[in-house]
Structure formats: structure tokens, C-alpha cells
Design a protein around this motif. Structure first.
Motif, PDB file in Angstrom:
ATOM      1  N   ALA A 214     -23.338  -3.204 -43.294  1.00 27.58           N
ATOM      2  CA  ALA A 214     -24.477  -2.318 -43.575  1.00 27.58           C
ATOM      3  C   ALA A 214     -25.582  -2.656 -42.579  1.00 27.58           C
ATOM      4  O   ALA A 214     -25.809  -3.836 -42.291  1.00 27.58           O
ATOM      5  CB  ALA A 214     -24.987  -2.518 -44.999  1.00 27.58           C
ATOM      6  N   GLU A 215     -26.230  -1.611 -42.084  1.00 32.40           N
ATOM      7  CA  GLU A 215     -27.282  -1.834 -41.076  1.00 32.40           C
ATOM      8  C   GLU A 215     -28.379  -2.760 -41.567  1.00 32.40           C
ATOM      9  O   GLU A 215     -29.014  -3.465 -40.795  1.00 32.40           O
ATOM     10  CB  GLU A 215     -27.937  -0.497 -40.706  1.00 32.40           C
ATOM     11  N   THR A 216     -28.620  -2.738 -42.879  1.00 29.72           N
ATOM     12  CA  THR A 216     -29.716  -3.529 -43.425  1.00 29.72           C
ATOM     13  C   THR A 216     -29.285  -4.948 -43.772  1.00 29.72           C
ATOM     14  O   THR A 216     -30.081  -5.708 -44.322  1.00 29.72           O
ATOM     15  CB  THR A 216     -30.257  -2.851 -44.691  1.00 29.72           C
ATOM     16  N   GLY A 217     -28.031  -5.292 -43.475  1.00 28.53           N
ATOM     17  CA  GLY A 217     -27.556  -6.634 -43.805  1.00 28.53           C
ATOM     18  C   GLY A 217     -28.351  -7.713 -43.099  1.00 28.53           C
ATOM     19  O   GLY A 217     -28.868  -7.506 -41.999  1.00 28.53           O
ATOM     20  N   GLU A 218     -28.428  -8.892 -43.723  1.00 26.99           N
ATOM     21  CA  GLU A 218     -29.229  -9.975 -43.154  1.00 26.99           C
ATOM     22  C   GLU A 218     -28.442 -10.814 -42.151  1.00 26.99           C
ATOM     23  O   GLU A 218     -29.021 -11.597 -41.423  1.00 26.99           O
ATOM     24  CB  GLU A 218     -29.768 -10.869 -44.268  1.00 26.99           C
ATOM     25  N   SER A 219     -27.105 -10.684 -42.172  1.00 31.16           N
ATOM     26  CA  SER A 219     -26.299 -11.513 -41.270  1.00 31.16           C
ATOM     27  C   SER A 219     -25.806 -10.689 -40.092  1.00 31.16           C
ATOM     28  O   SER A 219     -25.407  -9.532 -40.265  1.00 31.16           O
ATOM     29  CB  SER A 219     -25.063 -12.056 -41.988  1.00 31.16           C
ATOM     30  N   GLU A 220     -25.809 -11.334 -38.915  1.00 27.82           N
ATOM     31  CA  GLU A 220     -25.189 -10.679 -37.769  1.00 27.82           C
ATOM     32  C   GLU A 220     -23.716 -11.075 -37.767  1.00 27.82           C
ATOM     33  O   GLU A 220     -23.390 -12.240 -37.976  1.00 27.82           O
ATOM     34  CB  GLU A 220     -25.858 -11.126 -36.472  1.00 27.82           C
ATOM     35  N   ARG A 275     -12.281  -2.919 -29.105  1.00 31.48           N
ATOM     36  CA  ARG A 275     -12.141  -3.414 -30.491  1.00 31.48           C
ATOM     37  C   ARG A 275     -13.261  -4.384 -30.875  1.00 31.48           C
ATOM     38  O   ARG A 275     -13.340  -4.812 -32.029  1.00 31.48           O
ATOM     39  CB  ARG A 275     -10.782  -4.088 -30.673  1.00 31.48           C
ATOM     40  N   ARG A 276     -14.111  -4.743 -29.926  1.00 36.31           N
ATOM     41  CA  ARG A 276     -15.199  -5.692 -30.241  1.00 36.31           C
ATOM     42  C   ARG A 276     -16.325  -4.984 -30.970  1.00 36.31           C
ATOM     43  O   ARG A 276     -16.822  -3.968 -30.491  1.00 36.31           O
ATOM     44  CB  ARG A 276     -15.767  -6.281 -28.949  1.00 36.31           C
ATOM     45  N   ARG A 277     -16.697  -5.525 -32.103  1.00 41.29           N
ATOM     46  CA  ARG A 277     -17.799  -4.928 -32.848  1.00 41.29           C
ATOM     47  C   ARG A 277     -18.850  -5.997 -33.157  1.00 41.29           C
ATOM     48  O   ARG A 277     -18.512  -7.098 -33.597  1.00 41.29           O
ATOM     49  CB  ARG A 277     -17.326  -4.383 -34.199  1.00 41.29           C
ATOM     50  N   VAL A 278     -20.109  -5.641 -32.945  1.00 41.92           N
ATOM     51  CA  VAL A 278     -21.221  -6.490 -33.353  1.00 41.92           C
ATOM     52  C   VAL A 278     -22.014  -5.645 -34.339  1.00 41.92           C
ATOM     53  O   VAL A 278     -22.390  -4.519 -34.020  1.00 41.92           O
ATOM     54  CB  VAL A 278     -22.110  -6.883 -32.159  1.00 41.92           C
ATOM     55  N   ALA A 279     -22.203  -6.150 -35.549  1.00 39.06           N
ATOM     56  CA  ALA A 279     -22.848  -5.321 -36.568  1.00 39.06           C
ATOM     57  C   ALA A 279     -23.633  -6.225 -37.517  1.00 39.06           C
ATOM     58  O   ALA A 279     -23.781  -7.421 -37.262  1.00 39.06           O
ATOM     59  CB  ALA A 279     -21.777  -4.539 -37.335  1.00 39.06           C
ATOM     60  N   ARG A 280     -24.115  -5.616 -38.581  1.00 37.16           N
ATOM     61  CA  ARG A 280     -24.810  -6.414 -39.588  1.00 37.16           C
ATOM     62  C   ARG A 280     -24.062  -6.303 -40.907  1.00 37.16           C
ATOM     63  O   ARG A 280     -23.373  -5.304 -41.164  1.00 37.16           O
ATOM     64  CB  ARG A 280     -26.263  -5.961 -39.737  1.00 37.16           C
ATOM     65  N   GLY A 281     -24.204  -7.344 -41.717  1.00 37.38           N
ATOM     66  CA  GLY A 281     -23.457  -7.345 -42.969  1.00 37.38           C
ATOM     67  C   GLY A 281     -24.239  -8.005 -44.098  1.00 37.38           C
ATOM     68  O   GLY A 281     -25.140  -8.805 -43.855  1.00 37.38           O
ATOM     69  N   ILE A 282     -23.872  -7.619 -45.321  1.00 31.97           N
ATOM     70  CA  ILE A 282     -24.469  -8.213 -46.528  1.00 31.97           C
ATOM     71  C   ILE A 282     -23.443  -9.184 -47.104  1.00 31.97           C
ATOM     72  O   ILE A 282     -22.316  -8.785 -47.399  1.00 31.97           O
ATOM     73  CB  ILE A 282     -24.775  -7.121 -47.571  1.00 31.97           C
TER      74      ILE A 282
END
Ligand code: P5A
Length: 449
Positions: A214-220, A275-282
Motif C-alpha cells: 500500500a502506498e501509505t505503508g510505513e515500510s519500504e 521484475r524488480r519492484r520497490v514499493a511500500r507496505g504495511i
């Protein structure tokens, strides 16, 4: 439930203090009320979802043989002095002194207390393996409580603890937790990806966090996009089989997926670029194996088959029960409000009466309400004397996955409207068929436990 008799204090305006959508929607939908920074009352609608989530967690824990108990929120500081964590835990721990000047604390987690219970009552390898868990409020005096229930100070956690004779058995317990968590989150309509993480104050270097993207997640987070194709689904796993649990663990953790704490750029670069993804997560859960970190200093030993006394191997496993409400909303909403997955929705279906006070419309709604309940369903009947637009707006805001709309015009042809909250698709059908349809949709949900 009839809405006219319910307590649903929805807000018309967007609350200013809410920075992310889940917090805003939980306040607007009358689910929670802040009582102090990071401390919330759970109003009836929020409480209902919280209970549904807890229920799923209980069912999935007990499916794999974990045993529920309940430990208190307040703990004696002496236990934490034994493990050495009383001084280590720092300012996140809320320390309290009672009238006899004894040091207590509001538990941020329960490794020490469960180890104390274990050492007092278990002494032989014959009583192993054992996994005990509870769902209980925790307190962490976070510097920056924010985003509503996502980062609270008081929050509800499921925490479980395994006790095993050997490292191998404890790693099986770890894998079994991973399997059961995959199923737990999927039942809530979530994809939670296990990612290699850091042990932090709990300890151990064998640990995975479960993250909802989720975009609002606190973890990268950094991951191989292939991992998002994995589904646990309705597999039947023998939870006592080391090999079966190990295979699931390998399937779900062999691809690159790490939080920023353990990210390794060189390894990541070895993935094909697309296939590389950098995103945010909860982070909605974390599992740990930490061996004898608590059992050794606290003397939690058993007699082994060869007669020697050995400290037990342990792990602990947490699910952020109250945080999950926020995570689910972050993952499932639109501009009109929440869209609950069927597994956790507070009410299964909403009934909207377009002409309150009209005899035939009222009685058609009453009949629908009674028949849905007779099917074991939990409908919310909007029987208020309000405009249709206001009733629709409330239903959309609180996010019930299905709505049945009843009005005199449709009833003249023995028809009501069945609307899907997510797609907006509407179908006209006879009231009895609408009941049968809703019952069929929820049949797997009601029988999933
Ligand atoms: C595992 C169970 C532990 O505490 N001890 C017992 C281990 N793990 S943990 O990762 O620190 O926490 C488990 C989950 O609790 C949720 N969580 C929170 N939820 C809301 N507000 C908070 N301040 C908060 N802190 C932790 C997370 O979902 C976490 O994965």
C-alpha cells in the motif's frame, strides 16, 4: 440490525487530523473515536469488524493446533528483569508503579510471561510440542503514534509462542505459523507477502514480516514481482508434516522479498529488471525463531529423552489485529468509502428502503430482513426516514459488499435491486432470488472456519 436503532455516528466532513484514507474513513464511518494520542474507543461498527478479524485469527490458529489462553495486560517488571529486557526495551515501555511501590508495566509483548507460565507447569519433552497464543491489548509508547489504528499506542495483537525440544522442531513451528498466516490473511481478502526482516527487540535473526502492499505503508520493501502471483488458496496441508510446511515456506519465501532493514542491493540487482519492484507496505504480522533467548536466562527447561535438562527452543508470532482494519481499508476502498471483503464485513448486506412508511415497501423490507437472518446472515436494514441519496451514501461509506434496494416501482413487478459495492453492477431480481444469491455468496465465508 435496524439502522434506526443502531449507533452509527457517521461524520459528514472529513476529519482534519486524518492523513491517510483508512484513518479518515474509519472516523467518518463512525468506527473509532480517539481518546488520547494513539488510544481509541471502538464504536459498534469498528468493534464488529475487529471481532470478525479476531474470529478468523482464532479459527486459523486452532486449525493448526495452537491453544488459546489469556494473559493480563499488566505485567510484573521482575519477569522482564530476568530476561534482561526491562532495561533494554527503552521508552516504548509504559512503566507503572502500584500502591505498594511495585514496578509493573503495560505489556508490549509477552515472551517473558509465557516463558514463566511454561517453566512453572511443563517439565518433560513428552509435553512438547506446545504452542500457546492469545489475543490481547498491548501498549507501546510509540514516539509518533499516527494513522489511526495503524500505529497506535494501545493496540490489539494476536501473539503466539511455540515451545519445542529441538531447533528442527521449532523451525517446523515457524513454518507452520507461516502457512497458517497465509491462510488467515487471504480469508480477510488480503495479500500479505512474507518478507525477510530484522529481529529488533524481540530477537533472533530468523524472522519474516508479512506485508500488505500500500502506498501509505510505513515500510519500504523490495521484491520480485513474481511473488504477487502466489496464492495459498484452499490447499489442505497436514500441519504436523515438516515436509509439507517446509515446502510452502520455500514456495513463498524463495523469491527476493525484503524490507529495507535487510535489503541487499547486489542480490536485488540480479533479478531481471522488469521484475524488480520497490514499493511500500504495511506490516500486518511477524514471525520469529529465537532459540533459547528467553528459556535459558529464565530457566525454562525440560527433561530430554536422554534424561538431561535442556532449555526449550522458542519462537513468537504476532498478528496486528487492530492494525488489520486499517490495512484492509487501505487495500480496499474507493472515493465513496470503504469496500469490505466479504470475510470481514461488519454486516453481510444492506437493505435500503426507498419509501419508508409505504406499507408494501416496508413489509417487503421486513420480509427480506427476516429471511436473510433465517439464512444465518447479518443484514443491516436502513429503515430511517431519509432520502434515497443519503441512504446510498451511508451504505457506500460503511462499505457493505452487497446492497438490496427496495422501492414501490420495482415491487410492482416483484423485483428488488441487488448491487455489488465494488463493481457497482446492479441486477433486478425477485426478493427471494436476492436472498438465495446472497446466501450462496456467503456460504463459503460462513463455512470457512
Ligand atoms: C511476536 C508476537 C512481536 O511483538 N512478540 C509476540 C512478537 N512482534 S511485532 O512485530 O513487534 O508485533 C506484531 C505485530 O503487531 C503489530 N503492531 C502494531 N499494530 C498497531 N500499532 C502498533 N504500534 C503496533 N506495533 C506492532 C504489527 O502488525 C506487528 O507485525
Amino acid at each position: 440490525m435496524r439502522l434506526s436503532r443502531y449507533f452509527l455516528p457517521v461524520l459528514k466532513e472529513d476529519p482534519k487530523e486524518a492523513q491517510i484514507v483508512s484513518h479518515r474513513l474509519m472516523l467518518r464511518a463512525g468506527m473509532i473515536r480517539q481518546q488520547a494520542a494513539g488510544i481509541y474507543s471502538w464504536l459498534p461498527l469498528g468493534y464488529k469488524v475487529l471481532r470478525r478479524i479476531e474470529q478468523i485469527v482464532h479459527e486459523e490458529q486452532q486449525r493448526v493446533g495452537h491453544i488459546p489462553l489469556l494473559m493480563p495486560t499488566l505485567q510484573s517488571a521482575d519477569l522482564w528483569r530476568e530476561s534482561g529486557r526491562y532495561d533494554d526495551y527503552g521508552e516504548e515501555m509504559l512503566r507503572i508503579r502500584d500502591r505498594h511501590k511495585r514496578d509493573l508495566l503495560y505489556g508490549p509483548t509477552n515472551e517473558e510471561m509465557i516463558t514463566d507460565i511454561f517453566r512453572s507447569h511443563v517439565g518433560s519433552y513428552k509435553d512438547l510440542p506446545l504452542t500457546l497464543y492469545h489475543i490481547q491489548w498491548k501498549f507501546r509508547d510509540e514516539i509518533r503514534p499516527r494513522f489511526g489504528v495503524m500505529r497506535g499506542r494501545e493496540f490489539l495483537m494476536k501473539d503466539g509462542y511455540n515451545f519445542d525440544l529441538t531447533k528442527e522442531d521449532a523451525l517446523h513451528a515457524y513454518n507452520r505459523h507461516l502457512v497458517s498466516y497465509l491462510r488467515t490473511y487471504e480469508r480477510m481478502g488480503l495479500q500479505a507477502i512474507p518478507m525477510r526482516a530484522d529481529g529488533g527487540p524481540i530477537g533472533g535473526d530468523h524472522t519474516h514480516e508479512f506485508l500488505v502492499l500500500a502506498e501509505t505503508g510505513e515500510s519500504e520493501v523490495y521484491y520480485d514481482s513474481e511473488i504477487t502471483d502466489l496464492k495459498f488458496g484452499n490447499r489442505r496441508i497436514d500441519h504436523d508434516s515438516h515436509a509439507e510446511c517446509q515446502a510452502v515456506m520455500e514456495e513463498f519465501t524463495s523469491r527476493y522479498a525484503r524490507t529495507d532493514e535487510t535489503h541487499d542491493e547486489t542480490l536485488f540487482q540480479q533479478l531481471p529488471e522488469d521484475r524488480r519492484r520497490v514499493a511500500r507496505g504495511i506490516e500486518v504480522g511477524q514471525i520469529f525463531y529465537f532459540g533459547t533467548k528467553y528459556s535459558e536466562p529464565m530457566g525454562a527447561t525440560v527433561v530430554a529423552p536422554d534424561g538431561s535438562r535442556v532449555p526449550v527452543h522458542m519462537g513468537s508470532h504476532g498478528i496486528g489485529v487492530s492494525r488489520l482494519l486499517g490495512a484492509i481499508i487501505e487495500a480496499s476502498h474507493d472515493e465513496r468509502g470503504i469496500i469490505w471483503p466479504e470475510g470481514v464485513t461488519p454486516f453481510h448486506v444492506g437493505i435500503v428502503n426507498l419509501k419508508q412508511g409505504d406499507n408494501s415497501t416496508d413489509s417487503a423490507c421486513e420480509a427480506l430482513y427476516a429471511e436473510l437472518r433465517a439464512q444465518g446472515l447479518d443484514p443491516l436494514y436502513d429503515d430511517r426516514d431519509e432520502r434515497a441519496g443519503a441512504k446510498f451514501a451511508t451504505m457506500d461509506l460503511i462499505g457493505l459488499p452487497w446492497r438490496i434496494t427496495v422501492g414501490p416501482r420495482g415491487l410492482a413487478n416483484n423485483k428488488v435491486e441487488l448491487t455489488n459495492r465494488r463493481s457497482g453492477e446492479t441486477e433486478e431480481l425477485p426478493p427471494n432470488d436476492a436472498v438465495a444469491r446472497i446466501a450462496a455468496i456467503y456460504e463459503p465465508v460462513l463455512n470457512a472456519g
